[in-house]
Each structure stands twice: as structure tokens, then as C-alpha cells.
Motif scaffolding. Sequence first.
Motif, mmCIF file in Angstrom:
data_model
loop_
_atom_site.group_PDB
_atom_site.id
_atom_site.type_symbol
_atom_site.label_atom_id
_atom_site.label_comp_id
_atom_site.label_asym_id
_atom_site.label_seq_id
_atom_site.Cartn_x
_atom_site.Cartn_y
_atom_site.Cartn_z
ATOM 1 N N PRO A 96 32.377 49.706 35.430
ATOM 2 C CA PRO A 96 32.947 48.456 36.156
ATOM 3 C C PRO A 96 32.972 48.567 37.514
ATOM 4 O O PRO A 96 33.211 49.849 37.882
ATOM 5 N N TYR A 97 32.655 47.700 38.404
ATOM 6 C CA TYR A 97 32.725 48.006 39.918
ATOM 7 C C TYR A 97 32.795 46.571 40.493
ATOM 8 O O TYR A 97 32.664 45.390 40.051
ATOM 9 N N HIS A 98 33.428 46.818 41.694
ATOM 10 C CA HIS A 98 33.571 45.495 42.606
ATOM 11 C C HIS A 98 32.372 45.391 43.770
ATOM 12 O O HIS A 98 31.983 46.534 44.230
ATOM 13 N N ASP A 99 31.825 44.345 43.924
ATOM 14 C CA ASP A 99 30.476 44.088 44.570
ATOM 15 C C ASP A 99 30.766 44.679 46.205
ATOM 16 O O ASP A 99 29.664 45.258 46.443
ATOM 17 N N THR A 100 31.934 44.442 46.573
ATOM 18 C CA THR A 100 31.913 45.115 48.020
ATOM 19 C C THR A 100 31.868 46.625 47.929
ATOM 20 O O THR A 100 31.344 47.131 48.694
ATOM 21 N N CYS A 101 32.544 47.244 46.910
ATOM 22 C CA CYS A 101 32.306 48.761 46.885
ATOM 23 C C CYS A 101 31.135 48.989 46.584
ATOM 24 O O CYS A 101 30.676 50.108 47.015
#
Length: 115
Positions: A96-101
Motif C-alpha cells: 500500500p502506498y500514497h501517491d505523493t510518496c
Amino acid sequence: MPNVICPCGFSVPKGTRCDCATKRAAARQRENDQARGSAASRGYDGKWAKESKAWLAALGSPLCACGCGQPANMVDHVIAPKGDKKLFWSRSNWQPYHDTCNRRKAIKSEGGFGR
Ligand SMILES: [Zn+2]
Ligand SMILES: [Zn+2]
């Protein structure tokens, strides 16, 4: 009536416009369509959007794997598949990831100049 030679090599009667401009535009359009098609065939298509979303939803509300503490809103690959379909679809390679990261990570791994 003398003919003029259009830059495309076609000879047209003076005063008339060669239709190569229209043809070129159509050809460009076709190339764009093809480029889009190959992007989809690399795996980033509707199937990926659907499956990655479902996988993320099954985890509940996971946090971004980078440790930033933000809720994940996308799925990232632990190891960049670079066209490897097996790696691409392997759930154990998903995180799982955040798009900015993800964007930051992409810039870093591409060795962005001084960024
Ligand atoms: Zn022409
Ligand atoms: Zn993060």
C-alpha cells in the motif's frame, strides 16, 4: 497553370493546397492512439486499476508503506516489475502506498537531477 511542389513531394496545381497537412494530422492521431494502446498493454490498464483497488480495500485502510503515516490510496510495487508480468501481478510484490510518496520514490529511483 504551373504546379508547385509541396514539401511532402507531391505536385499540386498552384493555388491549391495539398491535403498532406490533413493526412499528417490523421497519421499523428493514429500514432497517439498506438502509444496509448502500448501503455495499456504494459499492464497499467483497467484490470490493474480494478485489482489493485480491490486488494487495497481488502486490507481495510492500510497506511502508506513508506512510513509517512498517510493512508494509502494506491498500490505500489516493492520491486519495480519493468515489464515483468509475473512480478507485476504478484500480490507479494504489492504494497500500500500514497501517491505523493510514490511520485517521490519514482523520482528518486530515476535519479532525478538534483531534486
Ligand atoms: Zn503535401
Ligand atoms: Zn508515504
